[in-house]
Design a protein around this motif. Structure first.
Motif, PDB file in Angstrom:
ATOM      1  N   LEU A  85       0.861  -1.098  -0.150  1.00 66.17           N
ATOM      2  CA  LEU A  85      -0.007   0.068  -0.100  1.00 66.17           C
ATOM      3  C   LEU A  85       0.971   1.289   0.056  1.00 66.17           C
ATOM      4  O   LEU A  85       0.593   2.150  -0.689  1.00 66.17           O
ATOM      5  N   HIS A  86       1.910   1.076   0.680  1.00 70.08           N
ATOM      6  CA  HIS A  86       2.789   2.412   0.934  1.00 70.08           C
ATOM      7  C   HIS A  86       3.518   2.637  -0.562  1.00 70.08           C
ATOM      8  O   HIS A  86       3.474   3.676  -0.919  1.00 70.08           O
ATOM      9  N   ASP A  87       3.969   1.550  -1.376  1.00 67.51           N
ATOM     10  CA  ASP A  87       4.379   1.650  -2.589  1.00 67.51           C
ATOM     11  C   ASP A  87       3.323   2.134  -3.661  1.00 67.51           C
ATOM     12  O   ASP A  87       3.802   2.927  -4.710  1.00 67.51           O
ATOM     13  N   ALA A  88       2.375   1.649  -3.485  1.00 71.65           N
ATOM     14  CA  ALA A  88       1.168   2.021  -4.350  1.00 71.65           C
ATOM     15  C   ALA A  88       0.717   3.586  -4.165  1.00 71.65           C
ATOM     16  O   ALA A  88       0.396   4.364  -5.242  1.00 71.65           O
ATOM     17  N   LEU A  89       0.634   4.042  -3.090  1.00 71.26           N
ATOM     18  CA  LEU A  89       0.371   5.735  -2.770  1.00 71.26           C
ATOM     19  C   LEU A  89       1.615   6.321  -2.722  1.00 71.26           C
ATOM     20  O   LEU A  89       1.353   7.698  -2.538  1.00 71.26           O
ATOM     21  N   ALA A  90       2.954   6.147  -3.033  1.00 72.42           N
ATOM     22  CA  ALA A  90       3.778   6.770  -3.049  1.00 72.42           C
ATOM     23  C   ALA A  90       3.672   7.934  -3.868  1.00 72.42           C
ATOM     24  O   ALA A  90       4.445   9.063  -3.722  1.00 72.42           O
ATOM     25  N   GLY A  91       3.343   7.958  -5.011  1.00 77.54           N
ATOM     26  CA  GLY A  91       3.294   8.808  -6.155  1.00 77.54           C
ATOM     27  C   GLY A  91       2.101   9.858  -5.922  1.00 77.54           C
ATOM     28  O   GLY A  91       1.949  10.980  -6.500  1.00 77.54           O
ATOM     29  N   MET A  92       1.315   9.546  -5.015  1.00 81.14           N
ATOM     30  CA  MET A  92      -0.094  10.662  -4.896  1.00 81.14           C
ATOM     31  C   MET A  92       0.517  11.885  -4.174  1.00 81.14           C
ATOM     32  O   MET A  92       1.396  11.938  -3.281  1.00 81.14           O
ATOM     33  N   PRO A  93      -0.121  12.964  -4.477  1.00 84.83           N
ATOM     34  CA  PRO A  93       0.134  14.334  -3.761  1.00 84.83           C
ATOM     35  C   PRO A  93      -0.334  14.215  -2.570  1.00 84.83           C
ATOM     36  O   PRO A  93      -1.470  13.573  -2.389  1.00 84.83           O
ATOM     37  N   LEU A  94       0.213  14.503  -1.505  1.00 85.05           N
ATOM     38  CA  LEU A  94      -0.127  14.618  -0.147  1.00 85.05           C
ATOM     39  C   LEU A  94      -1.498  15.377   0.056  1.00 85.05           C
ATOM     40  O   LEU A  94      -2.226  14.882   0.837  1.00 85.05           O
ATOM     41  N   ALA A  95      -1.693  16.415  -0.392  1.00 86.91           N
ATOM     42  CA  ALA A  95      -2.949  17.107  -0.327  1.00 86.91           C
ATOM     43  C   ALA A  95      -4.199  16.513  -0.833  1.00 86.91           C
ATOM     44  O   ALA A  95      -5.106  16.482  -0.489  1.00 86.91           O
ATOM     45  N   GLY A  96      -4.205  15.911  -1.972  1.00 87.39           N
ATOM     46  CA  GLY A  96      -5.141  14.940  -2.637  1.00 87.39           C
ATOM     47  C   GLY A  96      -5.405  13.871  -1.706  1.00 87.39           C
ATOM     48  O   GLY A  96      -6.778  13.602  -1.688  1.00 87.39           O
ATOM     49  N   ALA A  97      -4.608  13.346  -0.698  1.00 88.17           N
ATOM     50  CA  ALA A  97      -4.967  12.294   0.060  1.00 88.17           C
ATOM     51  C   ALA A  97      -5.845  12.566   1.128  1.00 88.17           C
ATOM     52  O   ALA A  97      -6.415  11.964   1.692  1.00 88.17           O
TER      53      ALA A  97
END
Length: 61
Positions: free
Chosen positions: A48-60
């Protein structure tokens, strides 16, 4: 790396149930389930960490 360990965990529980039925309930099964459950949870968290690594933090948020 995780997939062989998943298969091993299923085989370990099956072997314990088939070859040592007296140990398939109680402390031995509890320790086996805890250890393998911990491994599965850590592997899932890593994926899950690897899959979410490219997401911008504000969008999460």
């Amino acid at each position: 790396m995780s997939e062989p360990m998943y298969a091993f965990s299923i085989m370990a529980v099956a072997a314990q149930t088939l070859f040592w039925p007296r140990h398939s309930c109680g402390r031995a099964r509890l320790l086996l389930a805890f250890g393998l459950g911990l491994f599965h949870a850590l592997a899932f968290a890593g994926g899950l960490h690897d899959a979410l690594a490219g997401m911008p933090l504000a969008g999460a948020l």
